[in-house]
Design an enzyme around this catalytic site. Structure first.
Site, PDB file in Angstrom:
ATOM      1  N   ARG A  48       0.813  -1.850  -0.028  1.00  0.00           N
ATOM      2  CA  ARG A  48      -0.205  -0.105   0.621  1.00  0.00           C
ATOM      3  C   ARG A  48       0.803   1.234  -0.195  1.00  0.00           C
ATOM      4  O   ARG A  48       0.367   2.404  -0.179  1.00  0.00           O
ATOM      5  CB  ARG A  48      -0.837  -0.011   1.743  1.00  0.00           C
ATOM      6  CG  ARG A  48      -1.893  -1.226   1.255  1.00  0.00           C
ATOM      7  CD  ARG A  48      -3.396  -0.945   1.863  1.00  0.00           C
ATOM      8  NE  ARG A  48      -3.850  -1.942   1.990  1.00  0.00           N
ATOM      9  CZ  ARG A  48      -3.327  -3.084   2.837  1.00  0.00           C
ATOM     10  NH1 ARG A  48      -3.269  -3.501   3.642  1.00  0.00           N
ATOM     11  NH2 ARG A  48      -5.017  -4.421   2.272  1.00  0.00           N
ATOM     12  N   VAL A  49       2.040   1.142   0.001  1.00  0.00           N
ATOM     13  CA  VAL A  49       3.309   2.158   0.281  1.00  0.00           C
ATOM     14  C   VAL A  49       2.935   2.592  -1.907  1.00  0.00           C
ATOM     15  O   VAL A  49       3.178   3.523  -2.042  1.00  0.00           O
ATOM     16  CB  VAL A  49       4.010   2.223   0.622  1.00  0.00           C
ATOM     17  CG1 VAL A  49       5.448   3.168   0.688  1.00  0.00           C
ATOM     18  CG2 VAL A  49       3.809   2.492   2.345  1.00  0.00           C
TER      19      VAL A  49
END
Length: 520
Positions: free
Chosen positions: A379-380
């Protein structure tokens, strides 16, 4: 006879003043019930939640033994429920218990590096006592939002499939999930070994491997692998093995986090691997049931989510005002028959910033690491990649997605047009390129060159069995003859048109002089 009371009172006063210097105040209680690592104690009305207790023990011959440490877990109206950090064999009904006024702490600092310790920070590697004089609280509140900053700095695993498609940044929490024996620990150990390169730079990463509920032989094998690859000098192994009491398995991840946080708060970088948290949840369920806490779903206590959230929230990238240090967490969760929708897996998935999903079918088909890039996610994302990797990895993910769609279609045996055949060929070569043996991390610049070569079609006319030898020889070429191109890429960390042209030229020159193992 007349008694001089003033003289007596002055003597008493002097005695009291002298006694006050060595006076220790401790509340004393009595064990009313003990068993399975749990003790119920009467008489500790002022004990604090989480406070450390000292249980006096009696040996078989009736003499006093070494005291056993415990911790307050339940505060009831007249009884305190506590867990024992030890076998508790010498603790029996009627044993004396003292409060300490302290919370659980473990040794931290440079002294724990290179050591194997238990969940209380006591050495178990036979190398003598820990030299560190600093300690830190085991269970603390995670830093607030204002104390953090976004994750932007890469945490290179050295694993091509991860660094290219599921990038992890310093300060991120990335779950490694899959069935047993699918290579979860292998991916985490490769990440630790790859940090060896950072110890030659200004920003080393200190690593902490927490083994919860593992076999002693498995932990010994991990330590041997780390030593063989030169990684043990910057790594600490915290072991609460399968034979350790449940309280030790419950507290081990918090102890490892405290040791790692010490470096984070000093502006340095740390990586902690929890192997694995599903076993910690089982140990906590055991404690909770024995402490007579109400069971919930699958008999886990109601606060089993908080068990992991308060642990994983401590992983962060601190703001520059706080030194800019980071703590990266790699929790491992074992699934049953690939069921990622079970209670504990879904809990941890919702806490972490993405997951690396390892699939048994891929593992047994020889695709190792067996990463399913469809379910795996970070999710980064690209924020945790150097620009050059971001440029080449976008097409890689699309190529693999197209290949998977077409592979199922091609199995029907229908005639395929030239474009479809080209896509299948490219996808098959890229899958081969992403295969990687254990304990052999690849530098990120070499990864970029390999993936660029695959994306530009330099592998398309090779046999699948030739891809790995070709990639290995290509790394050697760019370390020698093509070093000037590699050095420019390492300096820019991005691909402009000029550098792309130089790379293509160097790759063509290498391919023209390369001989496959079959030709040799």
């Amino acid at each position: 006879m007349k008694i001089d009371t003033s003289e007596i009172s002055s003597v008493i006063q002097r005695e009291v003043e002298g006694f006050g210097e060595t006076l220790e105040v401790a509340q004393v209680g009595t064990v009313v019930e003990v068993g399975d690592g749990i003790a119920r104690v009467y008489g500790l009305s002022e004990a604090m939640a989480g406070e450390m207790l000292q249980f006096e023990t009696t040996l078989e011959d009736g003499s006093a033994g070494e005291p056993v440490l415990g911790q307050v877990m339940n505060l009831e109206s007249d009884i305190v429920g506590a867990v024992l950090f030890g076998d508790g064999e010498g603790v029996s009904e009627g044993s004396t218990v003292r409060t300490t006024g302290d919370l659980l702490s473990v040794p931290v600092g440079e002294g724990v590096l290179g050591r194997v310790v238990d969940a209380l920070g006591r050495p178990i590697d036979g190398k003598g006592p820990i030299t560190s004089h600093e300690t830190a609280k085991v269970d603390i509140i995670a830093p607030g939002i204002a104390a953090r900053q976004p994750v932007t700095q890469p945490m290179q695993f050295g694993v091509k499939a991860v660094d290219a498609m599921i990038p992890v940044g310093r300060g991120q929490r990335e779950l490694i999930i899959g069935d047993r024996k699918t290579g979860k620990t292998a991916v985490a150990i490769d990440a630790i070994i790859n940090q060896k390169g950072t110890h030659a730079t200004d920003e080393p990463v200190y690593c902490f491997y927490v083994a919860v509920g593992q076999k002693d032989s498995t932990v010994a094998s991990v330590v041997a692998s780390l030593e063989a690859n030169g990684a043990m000098e910057y790594t600490t192994v915290i072991s609460a093995a399968a034979s350790a009491p449940a309280p030790m398995q419950y507290v081990a991840p918090y102890a490892g986090t405290s040791m790692a946080e010490h470096f984070m708060w000093k502006g340095k970088h740390a990586l902690v691997v929890y192997d694995d948290l599903s076993k910690q949840a089982v140990a906590y369920r055991q404690l909770s049931l024995l402490l007579r806490r109400p069971p919930g779903r699958e008999a886990y206590p109601g606060d089993v989510f908080y068990l992991h959230s308060r642990l994983l929230e401590r992983a962060t990238k601190l703001s520059d005002d706080n030194g800019g240090g980071s703590l990266t967490a790699l929790p491992i969760i074992e699934t049953q028959e690939g069921d990622v929708s079970a209670y504990i897996p879904t809990n941890v998935i919702s806490i972490t910033d993405g997951q690396i999903y390892l699939e048994p079918e891929l593992f047994f088909a020889g695709v190792r690491p067996a990463i399913n890039v469809g379910i795996s996610v970070s999710r980064v994302g690209g924020n945790a990649q150097i620009k050059a990797m971001k440029q080449v990895a976008g097409s890689l993910r699309l190529d693999l997605a197209a290949y998977r769609e077409l592979e199922a279609f091609a199995q029907l045996g229908t005639d395929l047009d030239a474009a479809t055949t080209r896509q299948l060929t490219r996808g098959e070569r890229m899958v081969e390129l992403l295969k990687q043996p254990q304990y052999s991390p690849v530098d990120v610049i070499d990864q970029v060159i390999q993936i660029f070569a695959g994306g530009q079609g330099f592998l398309d006319d090779l046999e699948p069995t030739e891809v790995q030898p070709f990639a290995t020889a290509m790394n050697t070429y760019f370390a020698e003859s093509g070093k000037h191109v590699r050095d420019e890429l390492e300096e820019k960390k991005a691909l402009d048109d000029d550098l792309k042209a130089k790379l293509k030229e160097a790759l063509q020159a290498f391919k023209d002089q390369w001989k496959s193992p079959d030709d040799a």
